[in-house]
Design an enzyme around this catalytic site. Sequence first.
Site: not given
Length: 430
Positions: A307, A364
């Site tokens: 991320h 996700d």
Amino acid sequence: MSDSVELHLGSERFSYPILTGTENERAVDIAKLRDETGLITLDLAYKNTGATKSAITFIDGDLGILRYRGYPIEQLAEHSTFMEVSYLLLYGELPSAVQLEQFNQSIIRRTLVHENIKKFLDAYPGGTHPMGVLMSTIASLSSFYPNSLIPNRSVEDVDRTIHRLIAKMATIAAWTYKKAIGHPYMYPNNKYDYVSNFLMMMFGHRTEEYVPDPVVVDALNKLLILHADHEQNCSTSTVRIVGSSHANIYASVAAGIGALWGPLHGGANQAVIEMLEAIKEDGGDAQKYIAKAKDKNDPFRLMGFGHRVYKNFDPRAKIIKVACDQVLNRLGINDPILDIAKQLEETALSDEYFVERKLYPNVDFYSGIIYRAIGIPTDMFTVMFALGRLPGWISQWKEMRESNEPIGRPRQLYIGHPEREYIPVGKRKG
Ligand code: SDX
């Protein structure tokens, strides 16, 4: 701690103020840099650049903290509903019972779409990706509601447009699915709440009364809450910059849908399931794929990992992982790809490559397993992300417009040809 930074340029000295945010994040305000020094900054992908001041969402990437309007995501996911969180993001405060009921009613009463929307859906060839349908159909709403395109309308008009968009995106998303599988459309029914209405339009049939499963409704509320906003991510920044030209809200959100589609962003939830399926088909060897992810010569990346901001666990991934086990157990589903996902996570979190780069599971990584368990097909996963992110996009667009932010227009460092003379085609070499 200093409240300014000093720039030394040759013999000249320039000072720029440091701004401090609510949570003591600090930013150098370079608004006067170019006028005073002729310099611009260069920051590819804006990794170190703040685009705005915002009061909507706070993320601490090192500590894995996420709050909407100050409320921790863990508490909202546990106790709130997607509609209540949407109100919170849009209006800044948790609603009273009366305000929430009025908000719910204002949205539920706007879920019907113009019958001509069916003509859009009929026109697409089979196999069209639902994100393409969603993006173009949301933009087409500007044709059906021309009055809502006038900028700077009254608060009531803007609210009506916002509620209309939140209401109709659910119907359009569900109808996109029904069209793809060749089933008749289910019309929205005002007796259901927002999430149950969406599930009914997705999985209901005209021949029988749809009874929403409370386990599924709870799981979907939680997933939509977890996706509702995430400060200045790629798609939200897109919505803001398109809206900064005073483009209408439909065009701005449609652009955000386009940005979210990418597999490095919202498209990752679909890519994660496709990755897990491929690993299962290839014998389920997590180690083999961890090695591929680490190999610089191999384009394979561990989708759902890493991320830009979180250098710790994405708090949403933690919540979704727990919900995964709960939902699959309560639905009596044993999905082998969940075991593969857990193996990948366990292996990666003890591997130097991932530890050194602070790569953790993101929102996700597990979300697709729940969507799959409740019957949503893989190519609809990013549509689900968009449905969840919609109130966040709209809140950010609203904040940008209400603060009268100027049109976004970054600078560049030119590295092309110096000036040169035009040569008519007959006199060119080669
Ligand atoms: C979302 O911004 C948001 O908030 C987004 C989001 C939201 O709610 O809006 O949180 C939603 O988009 C989550 C991210 C979903 N995407 C994926 O899961 C795709 C896989 N992840 C990567 O592509 C990547 O981690 C990104 C895109 C998420 C972040 O990329 P960055 O910040 O540009 O980091 P990078 O690509 O520069 O990676 C740094 C290093 C590199 O190695 P080195 O060059 O230093 O040797 O980490 C490596 C990368 O190769 N790396 C990975 C990896 N992610 C980063 N290596 C293997 N697998 C991965 N998934």
